[in-house]
Design a protein around this motif. Sequence first.
Motif, PDB file in Angstrom:
ATOM      1  N   ASN A 112      -0.294   6.226   6.048  1.00 33.23           N
ATOM      2  CA  ASN A 112       0.265   7.270   6.918  1.00 33.23           C
ATOM      3  C   ASN A 112       1.755   7.491   6.686  1.00 33.23           C
ATOM      4  O   ASN A 112       2.274   8.577   6.942  1.00 33.23           O
ATOM      5  CB  ASN A 112       0.046   6.890   8.387  1.00 33.23           C
ATOM      6  CG  ASN A 112      -1.407   7.011   8.795  1.00 33.23           C
ATOM      7  OD1 ASN A 112      -2.087   7.953   8.395  1.00 33.23           O
ATOM      8  ND2 ASN A 112      -1.884   6.062   9.579  1.00 33.23           N
ATOM      9  N   TYR A 168       0.833  -1.207   0.000  1.00 35.24           N
ATOM     10  CA  TYR A 168       0.000   0.000   0.000  1.00 35.24           C
ATOM     11  C   TYR A 168       0.865   1.254   0.000  1.00 35.24           C
ATOM     12  O   TYR A 168       0.474   2.297  -0.518  1.00 35.24           O
ATOM     13  CB  TYR A 168      -0.929   0.004   1.225  1.00 35.24           C
ATOM     14  CG  TYR A 168      -1.831  -1.207   1.276  1.00 35.24           C
ATOM     15  CD1 TYR A 168      -2.893  -1.330   0.400  1.00 35.24           C
ATOM     16  CD2 TYR A 168      -1.601  -2.230   2.198  1.00 35.24           C
ATOM     17  CE1 TYR A 168      -3.719  -2.444   0.432  1.00 35.24           C
ATOM     18  CE2 TYR A 168      -2.427  -3.348   2.239  1.00 35.24           C
ATOM     19  CZ  TYR A 168      -3.485  -3.447   1.359  1.00 35.24           C
ATOM     20  OH  TYR A 168      -4.298  -4.544   1.395  1.00 35.24           O
ATOM     21  N   CYS A 218       0.552   2.420  11.765  1.00 40.37           N
ATOM     22  CA  CYS A 218       1.377   1.730  10.760  1.00 40.37           C
ATOM     23  C   CYS A 218       1.843   0.380  11.298  1.00 40.37           C
ATOM     24  O   CYS A 218       2.250   0.278  12.459  1.00 40.37           O
ATOM     25  CB  CYS A 218       2.590   2.584  10.387  1.00 40.37           C
ATOM     26  SG  CYS A 218       3.647   1.853   9.116  1.00 40.37           S
ATOM     27  N   ILE A 219       1.794  -0.639  10.432  1.00 41.37           N
ATOM     28  CA  ILE A 219       2.265  -1.984  10.810  1.00 41.37           C
ATOM     29  C   ILE A 219       3.283  -2.495   9.792  1.00 41.37           C
ATOM     30  O   ILE A 219       3.484  -3.705   9.665  1.00 41.37           O
ATOM     31  CB  ILE A 219       1.084  -2.969  10.951  1.00 41.37           C
ATOM     32  CG1 ILE A 219       0.302  -3.080   9.635  1.00 41.37           C
ATOM     33  CG2 ILE A 219       0.157  -2.545  12.088  1.00 41.37           C
ATOM     34  CD1 ILE A 219      -0.730  -4.218   9.638  1.00 41.37           C
ATOM     35  N   ALA A 220       3.928  -1.585   9.067  1.00 39.81           N
ATOM     36  CA  ALA A 220       4.858  -2.000   8.014  1.00 39.81           C
ATOM     37  C   ALA A 220       6.107  -2.659   8.593  1.00 39.81           C
ATOM     38  O   ALA A 220       6.673  -2.172   9.575  1.00 39.81           O
ATOM     39  CB  ALA A 220       5.267  -0.782   7.184  1.00 39.81           C
TER      40      ALA A 220
HETATM   41 FE1  SF4 Z   1       1.262   2.742   4.977  1.00 44.36          FE
HETATM   42 FE2  SF4 Z   1       2.375   1.639   7.116  1.00 44.36          FE
HETATM   43 FE3  SF4 Z   1      -0.168   1.219   6.643  1.00 44.36          FE
HETATM   44 FE4  SF4 Z   1       1.618   0.162   4.991  1.00 44.36          FE
HETATM   45  S1  SF4 Z   1       1.349  -0.392   7.118  1.00 44.36           S
HETATM   46  S2  SF4 Z   1      -0.293   1.198   4.443  1.00 44.36           S
HETATM   47  S3  SF4 Z   1       3.247   1.713   5.074  1.00 44.36           S
HETATM   48  S4  SF4 Z   1       0.788   3.204   7.089  1.00 44.36           S
END
Ligand code: SF4
Length: 332
Positions: free
Chosen positions: A134, A124, A161-163
Amino acid sequence: MHPFTLERPRDLPAALAFRPQAGRNDAPVEYIAGGTDMVQLLQENIRRPDRLVSLAGLLDNRIEVGPQGLRLGAAATMAEVAAHPDVVEQFPVISEALLESASPQVRNQATMGGNVLQRTRCPYFRDVGYEACNKRAPGSGCAAIGGENRWHAVLGTSDDCIAAHPSDLAVALVALDAAVEIEGADGQRTVPLGDFHRLPEATPHIETVLEPGEVIAAITVPANPAARRSHYLKVRDRASFEFAVVSAAVVLEMDGAQIRQARIALGGVGTKPWRVPRVEAALTAASLDPVELRSAAALAAEGAQGRGHNDFKIELMRRAIVRAVEIAGART
Ligand code: SF4
């Protein structure tokens, strides 16, 4: 792709003179070294600088090994470091992490500095067709939470965010207590690599402690005889050119058949390279008996939070730790 002017400064001070216009997100000036991640980000329209300042030929590219340890110039390539005889012999976990990364073509071009600064592979984030990210557009939301999140982190996540952090090298370096030498407006400063990457919290677009306009000058790894007995285990969806689903970097100091000290970091599961001190403490004075190893590895899951598709990573990281410790422990 946003049109940009490529600047080729004659030396590093001339390059750093651009720093007042440099920034973290959507800055008018960006630096580029090996460019293997930056070019993708430009093509994907995620970064849109007006001026791209080339650091090619301006950064240290030496690989030095001495009594103090290892020093990797920021411009040393992944291929050069992976093949360096002293790295292979004294720090195999680094060489293995690099050889398990990317492709030969990328490793010939990508640099040490760029590797630890590479951006997440969250799909994403990489596709501007999705508005909610975000990290790419602060305040827009997170499409991965509630979306496809098989590749995402289970440790160090936030509601914003969980990236997962993508670098294999950084995981090996964190296990080795490496540090980053930073060149900035006020001269050089050094930051432990474990403190270099930030947790996402409410500001996932700020990924490191680098200030705008600062660049990485080198990475240092303290001398450690135990590093000869180290291993990087990577679990991934295909055998080459693939990012980690789960990885474990293990450095073991043995006293006969007993573990005197273990250093362990995980990849693919954390929003930054993830050290597991409770597992390390539990392994102190343990044997390589699988029951003892499994009991210690279970502690890695403390605080882990799956989001559905990535729940399997919690068990997989425990198993990766056990396997990596067994392999490192069998080394002489
Ligand atoms: Fe964006 Fe982080 Fe969500 Fe991925 S996990 S869509 S990088 S905010």
